[in-house]
Design a protein around this motif. Structure first.
Motif, PDB file in Angstrom:
ATOM      1  N   GLY A  69      15.232  -7.685 -82.786  1.00  0.00           N
ATOM      2  CA  GLY A  69      14.935  -8.065 -81.402  1.00  0.00           C
ATOM      3  C   GLY A  69      15.775  -7.313 -80.388  1.00  0.00           C
ATOM      4  O   GLY A  69      15.763  -7.649 -79.204  1.00  0.00           O
ATOM      5  N   GLY A  74      13.730  -8.260 -77.070  1.00  0.00           N
ATOM      6  CA  GLY A  74      14.855  -8.966 -76.461  1.00  0.00           C
ATOM      7  C   GLY A  74      15.132  -8.539 -75.033  1.00  0.00           C
ATOM      8  O   GLY A  74      16.134  -8.970 -74.448  1.00  0.00           O
ATOM      9  N   ASP A 185      13.862 -13.847 -77.892  1.00  0.00           N
ATOM     10  CA  ASP A 185      14.458 -13.585 -79.208  1.00  0.00           C
ATOM     11  C   ASP A 185      14.181 -14.700 -80.208  1.00  0.00           C
ATOM     12  O   ASP A 185      14.181 -14.463 -81.422  1.00  0.00           O
ATOM     13  CB  ASP A 185      15.955 -13.270 -79.132  1.00  0.00           C
TER      14      ASP A 185
END
Ligand SMILES: Cc1cc2nc3c(=O)[nH]c(=O)nc-3n(C[C@H](O)[C@H](O)[C@H](O)COP(=O)(O)OP(=O)(O)OC[C@H]3O[C@@H](n4cnc5c(N)ncnc54)[C@H](O)[C@@H]3O)c2cc1C
Length: 417
Positions: A69, A74, A185
């Protein structure tokens, strides 16, 4: 895998939260896998999860050059919606939206999906015409989308300034009530936890540096920072780095990579009940659960692999937001960051087989692939497992850039996210 519930939370609380186990193992790479996924973002991790869950492949590795991520998954502003113009796109994004609706239960992990409604503002006569066309097309295709007047926009999002004396007055808006946000995430962690429990090896800090092909041209394996891994199937889901990875197999992709940036403000009390987007000024806003205003800006005008956007782009977005929501003039921005987005000529994604046997690619999501994460992962897994696309992703093939069968969402709407 530990089942999360109120009871398990209580048990851990009574134990002083000392008993939590890591969500996934940190295995050494094996010499050979049935399939290797390059890229541990939501799309790649999700594909591994569905390969294991729905197609019975358990000997799989997900390789990421950084951490899970750490790419665009993210870094994005998590807007989720499915009200795209063309039937192919609406079907693709709505497939994802339907999975979002039950994903937390499926993963037994809270992805914090919040269908708070996505309101896309119209500022010009052209916007009104385009958005109404979207609304009618979506309604005909069974995808929810509705037209609101400026006053109705204000009733839905009271913080909005609908005075007609500003540079970009709000003249109406298209609202998808099922749209919203999720915790970026958490999605990749949820998929990772589920995939690991089914035996998928998650290998972080392991960049793929080459794709080896045999004498027939088929995929033979991947070279990595931790040695050669043999496999007959490689799924590339490397977002901003797709062109780099695919060139390792000798393929030139119809992609350009641009920096795209976002910002968050200091946290404030809840005052923004929905997601608001404006394509014309290229700004979009939502409020995080912590209270920060999450703001997305536009792409830089030039291609780059720098995960940082130009300051003037953020400045332009904030100017416009201060007009649209005047009380935000007093907000301080806490931080900003960028990601690299790969864009196709028709601004639609690619989920496809490639001319190289055993090599599959999922890319070209540009500024808007987070919303598609579960659907794209699901379809990519199908494509890898069956060696043929699912009917929903069949139109999103790589060869549309040869045949000319574009799905031109860019020309349709200049839609960003
Ligand atoms: C600022 C910003 C805002 C955005 N806002 C939205 C939004 O509001 N809504 C929306 O729908 N979308 C949005 N997007 C787009 C969205 O984030 C992406 O389309 C989506 O997250 C892509 O997911 P992914 O799993 O394909 O890629 P990523 O999460 O980027 O994962 C790719 C992974 O590949 C890995 N990788 C690359 N090269 C290699 C290699 N050689 N070897 C091994 N691993 C490699 C990377 O480390 C990375 O972890 C935004 C993007 C940005 C940058």
């Amino acid at each position: 895998m530990e089942r999360f519930s109120g009871l398990s939370l209580l048990r851990h609380a009574l134990g002083g939260h000392q008993g939590w186990k890591p969500f996934w193992r940190e295995p050494e790479p094996k010499a050979e896998y049935d399939a290797v996924i390059v890229g541990g973002g939501g799309h790649g991790m999700g594909a591994a999860y569905y390969l294991a869950k729905e197609h019975g492949l358990r000997n799989i590795a997900v390789l990421d050059k950084g951490w899970l991520g750490g790419g665009n998954t993210g870094r994005n502003t998590t807007i989720i919606r499915s009200n795209y113009l063309f039937p192919e796109s609406a079907a693709l994004y709505d497939h994802a939206l339907k999975i979002w609706e039950t994903l937390s239960q499926d993963l037994n992990y809270n992805t914090m999906f919040s269908p708070r409604g996505v309101l896309m503002l119209a500022h010009t006569v052209h916007d009104v015409q385009v958005f109404k066309r979207h609304v009618f097309a979506n309604q005909a295709a069974g995808v929810d989308n509705e037209w609101l007047t400026a006053e109705e926009c204000k009733a839905y999002c009271p913080a909005l300034n609908i005075s007609q004396n500003i540079r970009y007055p709000v003249v109406g808006g298209a609202l998808q009530r099922r749209g919203g946000t999720a915790r970026h995430d958490a999605v990749v962690w949820g998929y990772a936890r589920g995939a690991d429990a089914m035996g998928v090896d998650i290998i972080q800090n392991c960049a793929v540096t080459g794709i080896r092909r045999d004498a027939s041209g088929a995929v033979e394996g991947v070279e990595t920072e931790r040695g050669f891994i043999r496999t007959k199937k490689v799924g590339v889901s490397a977002a901003g780095n797709t062109s780099v990875v695919m060139s390792m197999a000798g393929l030139r992709m119809p992609l350009e990579s641009f920096p795209l940036q976002a910002l968050v403000s200091e946290p404030v009390k809840p005052d923004f009940p929905c997601v608001v987007m404006s394509n014309t000024i290229h700004a979009y806003i939502s409020q995080s659960d912590k209270g920060e205003m999450v703001i997305g800006a536009g792409t830089d005008a030039y291609t780059s692999y720098t995960q940082r956007g130009g300051l003037h782009i953020a400045g332009h977005t904030l100017d416009a937001i201060c007009e649209l929501v005047p009380m935000y003039r007093r907000l301080r921005m806490l931080r900003n960051w960028g990601g690299i987005v790969d864009t196709t000529p028709d601004r639609s994604p690619i989920i496809s087989k490639t001319p190289v046997k055993g090599l599959y690619v999922n890319c070209g999501w540009g500024t808007g692939g987070f919303k598609a994460t579960p659907g794209s992962a699901h379809l990519f897994a199908h494509t890898i497992a069956k060696d043929e696309p699912h009917p929903i992703n069949a139109p999103f093939s790589l060869d549309r850039f040869v045949t000319g069968n574009f799905i031109d969402e860019a020309a349709a709407a200049a839609v960003a996210h």
